[in-house]
Design a protein around this motif. Structure first.
Motif, PDB file in Angstrom:
ATOM      1  N   GLU A 155       0.827  -1.200   0.000  1.00 26.39           N
ATOM      2  CA  GLU A 155       0.000   0.000   0.000  1.00 26.39           C
ATOM      3  C   GLU A 155       0.867   1.258   0.000  1.00 26.39           C
ATOM      4  OE1 GLU A 155      -2.294  -0.664   3.483  1.00 26.39           O
ATOM      5  OE2 GLU A 155      -3.783  -1.923   2.460  1.00 26.39           O
ATOM      6  N   LEU A 156       1.968   1.210   0.734  1.00 26.56           N
ATOM      7  CA  LEU A 156       2.890   2.349   0.752  1.00 26.56           C
ATOM      8  C   LEU A 156       3.443   2.613  -0.643  1.00 26.56           C
ATOM      9  CD1 LEU A 156       4.228   4.252   2.925  1.00 26.56           C
ATOM     10  CD2 LEU A 156       6.214   2.727   2.786  1.00 26.56           C
ATOM     11  N   LEU A 157       3.759   1.546  -1.355  1.00 29.44           N
ATOM     12  CA  LEU A 157       4.271   1.660  -2.719  1.00 29.44           C
ATOM     13  C   LEU A 157       3.223   2.283  -3.637  1.00 29.44           C
ATOM     14  CD1 LEU A 157       6.760   0.912  -4.437  1.00 29.44           C
ATOM     15  CD2 LEU A 157       5.685  -1.291  -4.888  1.00 29.44           C
ATOM     16  N   MET A 158       1.960   1.884  -3.513  1.00 23.33           N
ATOM     17  CA  MET A 158       0.900   2.439  -4.350  1.00 23.33           C
ATOM     18  C   MET A 158       0.685   3.916  -4.071  1.00 23.33           C
ATOM     19  SD  MET A 158      -2.019  -0.558  -4.653  1.00 23.33           S
ATOM     20  CE  MET A 158      -2.338  -0.606  -2.892  1.00 23.33           C
ATOM     21  N   LEU A 159       0.740   4.317  -2.810  1.00 24.86           N
ATOM     22  CA  LEU A 159       0.529   5.713  -2.466  1.00 24.86           C
ATOM     23  C   LEU A 159       1.690   6.587  -2.938  1.00 24.86           C
ATOM     24  CD1 LEU A 159      -0.972   5.309   1.112  1.00 24.86           C
ATOM     25  CD2 LEU A 159      -2.166   6.023  -0.967  1.00 24.86           C
ATOM     26  N   ALA A 160       2.914   6.089  -2.820  1.00 26.38           N
ATOM     27  CA  ALA A 160       4.059   6.841  -3.324  1.00 26.38           C
ATOM     28  C   ALA A 160       3.982   6.985  -4.836  1.00 26.38           C
ATOM     29  CB  ALA A 160       5.360   6.145  -2.914  1.00 26.38           C
ATOM     30  N   ASP A 161       3.518   5.935  -5.501  1.00 28.30           N
ATOM     31  CA  ASP A 161       3.356   5.990  -6.951  1.00 28.30           C
ATOM     32  C   ASP A 161       2.272   6.996  -7.344  1.00 28.30           C
ATOM     33  OD1 ASP A 161       4.591   4.847  -9.228  1.00 28.30           O
ATOM     34  OD2 ASP A 161       2.739   3.761  -9.682  1.00 28.30           O
ATOM     35  N   ALA A 162       1.188   7.023  -6.570  1.00 24.32           N
ATOM     36  CA  ALA A 162       0.122   7.986  -6.845  1.00 24.32           C
ATOM     37  C   ALA A 162       0.616   9.412  -6.649  1.00 24.32           C
ATOM     38  CB  ALA A 162      -1.068   7.704  -5.935  1.00 24.32           C
ATOM     39  N   ALA A 163       1.443   9.624  -5.607  1.00 21.94           N
ATOM     40  CA  ALA A 163       2.008  10.949  -5.390  1.00 21.94           C
ATOM     41  C   ALA A 163       2.962  11.334  -6.515  1.00 21.94           C
ATOM     42  CB  ALA A 163       2.738  10.980  -4.042  1.00 21.94           C
ATOM     43  N   LEU A 164       3.657  10.366  -7.070  1.00 24.15           N
ATOM     44  CA  LEU A 164       4.531  10.627  -8.212  1.00 24.15           C
ATOM     45  C   LEU A 164       3.726  11.116  -9.411  1.00 24.15           C
ATOM     46  CD1 LEU A 164       7.185  10.437  -9.837  1.00 24.15           C
ATOM     47  CD2 LEU A 164       6.720   7.998 -10.158  1.00 24.15           C
ATOM     48  N   TYR A 165       2.614  10.457  -9.711  1.00 17.13           N
ATOM     49  CA  TYR A 165       1.777  10.889 -10.835  1.00 17.13           C
ATOM     50  C   TYR A 165       1.195  12.274 -10.568  1.00 17.13           C
ATOM     51  CZ  TYR A 165       2.134   6.537 -13.364  1.00 17.13           C
ATOM     52  OH  TYR A 165       2.617   5.469 -14.093  1.00 17.13           O
ATOM     53  N   GLU A 166       0.937  12.571  -9.316  1.00 14.56           N
ATOM     54  CA  GLU A 166       0.462  13.916  -8.976  1.00 14.56           C
ATOM     55  C   GLU A 166       1.531  14.963  -9.286  1.00 14.56           C
ATOM     56  OE1 GLU A 166      -0.968  16.487  -5.058  1.00 14.56           O
ATOM     57  OE2 GLU A 166      -0.767  14.307  -4.942  1.00 14.56           O
ATOM     58  N   ALA A 167       2.785  14.642  -8.938  1.00 16.38           N
ATOM     59  CA  ALA A 167       3.884  15.566  -9.230  1.00 16.38           C
ATOM     60  C   ALA A 167       4.047  15.780 -10.724  1.00 16.38           C
ATOM     61  CB  ALA A 167       5.181  15.029  -8.619  1.00 16.38           C
ATOM     62  N   LYS A 168       3.881  14.735 -11.493  1.00 13.16           N
ATOM     63  CA  LYS A 168       3.977  14.863 -12.950  1.00 13.16           C
ATOM     64  C   LYS A 168       2.818  15.701 -13.486  1.00 13.16           C
ATOM     65  CE  LYS A 168       6.719  10.824 -14.195  1.00 13.16           C
ATOM     66  NZ  LYS A 168       7.693  11.597 -14.979  1.00 13.16           N
ATOM     67  N   GLY A 169       1.621  15.483 -12.922  1.00 14.39           N
ATOM     68  CA  GLY A 169       0.462  16.249 -13.370  1.00 14.39           C
ATOM     69  C   GLY A 169       0.564  17.725 -13.049  1.00 14.39           C
ATOM     70  N   LEU A 170       1.324  18.069 -12.040  1.00 18.83           N
ATOM     71  CA  LEU A 170       1.490  19.468 -11.646  1.00 18.83           C
ATOM     72  C   LEU A 170       2.607  20.167 -12.421  1.00 18.83           C
ATOM     73  CD1 LEU A 170       1.059  19.099  -7.779  1.00 18.83           C
ATOM     74  CD2 LEU A 170      -0.559  20.125  -9.400  1.00 18.83           C
ATOM     75  N   GLY A 171       3.217  19.456 -13.387  1.00 18.69           N
ATOM     76  CA  GLY A 171       4.213  20.097 -14.240  1.00 18.69           C
ATOM     77  C   GLY A 171       5.596  19.479 -14.224  1.00 18.69           C
ATOM     78  N   ARG A 172       5.793  18.408 -13.468  1.00 16.06           N
ATOM     79  CA  ARG A 172       7.077  17.710 -13.389  1.00 16.06           C
ATOM     80  C   ARG A 172       8.149  18.561 -12.695  1.00 16.06           C
ATOM     81  NH1 ARG A 172       4.847  15.799 -18.227  1.00 16.06           N
ATOM     82  NH2 ARG A 172       4.823  13.519 -18.370  1.00 16.06           N
ATOM     83  N   ASP A 173       9.316  17.955 -12.510  1.00  9.84           N
ATOM     84  CA  ASP A 173      10.441  18.586 -11.825  1.00  9.84           C
ATOM     85  C   ASP A 173      10.015  19.104 -10.451  1.00  9.84           C
ATOM     86  OD1 ASP A 173      12.982  19.503 -11.287  1.00  9.84           O
ATOM     87  OD2 ASP A 173      12.728  21.388 -12.400  1.00  9.84           O
ATOM     88  N   ARG A 174       9.326  18.262  -9.707  1.00  9.00           N
ATOM     89  CA  ARG A 174       8.876  18.639  -8.375  1.00  9.00           C
ATOM     90  C   ARG A 174       8.624  17.384  -7.544  1.00  9.00           C
ATOM     91  NH1 ARG A 174       4.590  22.483  -9.184  1.00  9.00           N
ATOM     92  NH2 ARG A 174       5.667  22.816 -11.163  1.00  9.00           N
ATOM     93  N   ALA A 175       8.460  17.598  -6.240  1.00  8.79           N
ATOM     94  CA  ALA A 175       8.139  16.505  -5.331  1.00  8.79           C
ATOM     95  C   ALA A 175       6.736  16.699  -4.790  1.00  8.79           C
ATOM     96  CB  ALA A 175       9.151  16.446  -4.187  1.00  8.79           C
ATOM     97  N   SER A 176       6.051  15.594  -4.546  1.00 12.54           N
ATOM     98  CA  SER A 176       4.681  15.637  -4.020  1.00 12.54           C
ATOM     99  C   SER A 176       4.547  14.622  -2.899  1.00 12.54           C
ATOM    100  CB  SER A 176       3.676  15.343  -5.131  1.00 12.54           C
ATOM    101  OG  SER A 176       2.359  15.333  -4.618  1.00 12.54           O
ATOM    102  N   ILE A 177       3.928  15.055  -1.773  1.00 11.18           N
ATOM    103  CA  ILE A 177       3.738  14.173  -0.636  1.00 11.18           C
ATOM    104  C   ILE A 177       2.315  13.643  -0.644  1.00 11.18           C
ATOM    105  CG2 ILE A 177       3.743  14.002   1.874  1.00 11.18           C
ATOM    106  CD1 ILE A 177       5.739  16.234   1.990  1.00 11.18           C
ATOM    107  N   SER A 178       2.166  12.345  -0.447  1.00  7.26           N
ATOM    108  CA  SER A 178       0.837  11.747  -0.386  1.00  7.26           C
ATOM    109  C   SER A 178       0.101  12.250   0.853  1.00  7.26           C
ATOM    110  CB  SER A 178       0.941  10.226  -0.361  1.00  7.26           C
ATOM    111  OG  SER A 178      -0.336   9.660  -0.198  1.00  7.26           O
TER     112      SER A 178
END
Length: 354
Positions: free
Chosen positions: A323-346
């Motif tokens: 579950e931790l892996l899925m949430l980190a992956d979801a946060a990664l897609y969020e960072a990409k959706g916000l324009g890339r070159d950034r970090a996003s916390i779940s």
């Protein structure tokens, strides 16, 4: 004494392998070469009046140095011949340890005595009696050490001995078996391109580290890191350049992470980082790693390379590694959706994600 060395090496071969047998030989050769090198400056000592009462006998020193190196070089040949004979004798003459030991040692020591005497004769002009006297002593030593080693293997070292006879090619293959085995072990769990730990290591270490974090009550953060627009690098510059970019990004991440963090190549252009005790500082650490990648110079590219990072933490987001892996992956897609070159916390828990 020389017969005792050969017998010792043969025991190492029987009980261990030829790699173990060969290593002490390297030590002997290096030691003898060092003694010769250290004696060389004495040849250039140009003040015989000073300390004349203790001037070195250079002819004698040079002769001893040559014989030491010559004898050690013969020892290499002796070891290979002894192993081949020991294996071959089990098929054509005798399969008893005592018989194989004695015949192997006797033949090899006879060969060694002949060629060492030739070197001795060329250097010192030793009489033929030196050859016969040395040969008789070595054959007697071969019998003595064969009996002693057989008794040792029978009554002291009672673990099973290797059985069967190997071909000559098998024996030579065994000479590097341990070395190749250790190299193979070192490669297991490593990504061959970047040298990082691979996905299998993440699947093994991740749950174990999460369990330890839950027991200790300390947080564990997981970062999923993806190279932005990596496909364009391969399409525009070729896969060879893409490999160099992957290696450069991996090195940048390695240099930016903390000492206790575990970095993995997750697959393709994606990496994963396990960060113990980094709940509050996980975002700052992610920003440091993102900046390290962005600052890396890629000479063959006309642009910088950036990464997007998704972060999830145990136990705040999940108490199960999958579950931790899925949430980190979801946060990664969020960072990409916000324009890339950034970090996003779940900000989700496992239940909310589902």
């Amino acid at each position: 004494m020389f017969a005792g060395k050969l017998a010792f090496f043969l025991l190492l071969y029987i009980k261990e392998d030829a790699e173990s047998m060969r290593q002490p030989t390297y030590g002997l050769l290096i030691g003898n070469l060092l003694m010769v090198v250290l004696a060389l400056p004495l040849n250039y000592y140009s003040d015989p009046a000073q300390l004349a009462w203790r001037q070195p006998e250079m002819d004698f020193i040079n002769q001893i140095g040559f014989l030491m190196v010559w004898g050690t070089a013969l020892l290499f040949v002796d070891l290979i011949g002894m192993v081949l004979l020991f294996e071959r004798l089990g098929a054509v003459v005798t399969n008893t340890i005592l018989g194989r030991m004695f015949i192997s040692l006797a033949v090899v020591l006879s060969f060694d005595q002949l060629f060492f005497y030739l070197g001795l004769y060329l250097v010192t002009g030793a009489p033929l009696s030196a050859f016969y006297g040395g040969w008789i002593a070595k054959i007697g030593s071969a019998l003595f050490f064969s009996v002693m080693l057989t008794l040792y293997l029978r009554f002291v070292e009672k673990s099973p001995l290797p059985v069967g006879v190997r071909r000559a090619t098998d024996v030579f293959d065994r000479l590097t078996y341990r070395h190749r085995y250790e190299k193979l072990v070192g490669r297991i769990g490593k990504d061959p391109l970047t040298g990082l730990q691979d996905r299998g290591q993440l699947d093994e270490k991740g749950p174990a580290m999460l369990t330890e974090a839950l027991k200790s009550g300390l947080p564990l953060s997981l970062m999923m890191i993806d190279i932005d627009h990596f496909k364009a690098v391969n399409d525009n510059h070729g896969h060879a350049e893409g490999d160099r970019v992957l290696q450069a990004v991996a090195n940048a991440l390695l240099n930016a992470k903390r000492e206790g963090d575990e970095l993995f190549r997750y697959g393709g252009e994606e990496f994963a980082l396990l960060c113990p005790e980094a709940s509050a500082g996980a975002f700052m650490l992610a920003e440091r790693m993102r900046a390290a990648v962005a600052d890396t110079v890629h000479p063959k590219l006309n642009r910088s390379v950036t990464v997007s990072i998704g972060i999830a933490t145990c136990p705040a987001n999940a108490k199960d590694f999958r579950e931790l892996l899925m949430l980190a992956d979801a946060a990664l897609y969020e960072a990409k959706g916000l324009g890339r070159d950034r970090a996003s916390i779940s900000a989700m828990s496992a239940g909310e994600y589902r």
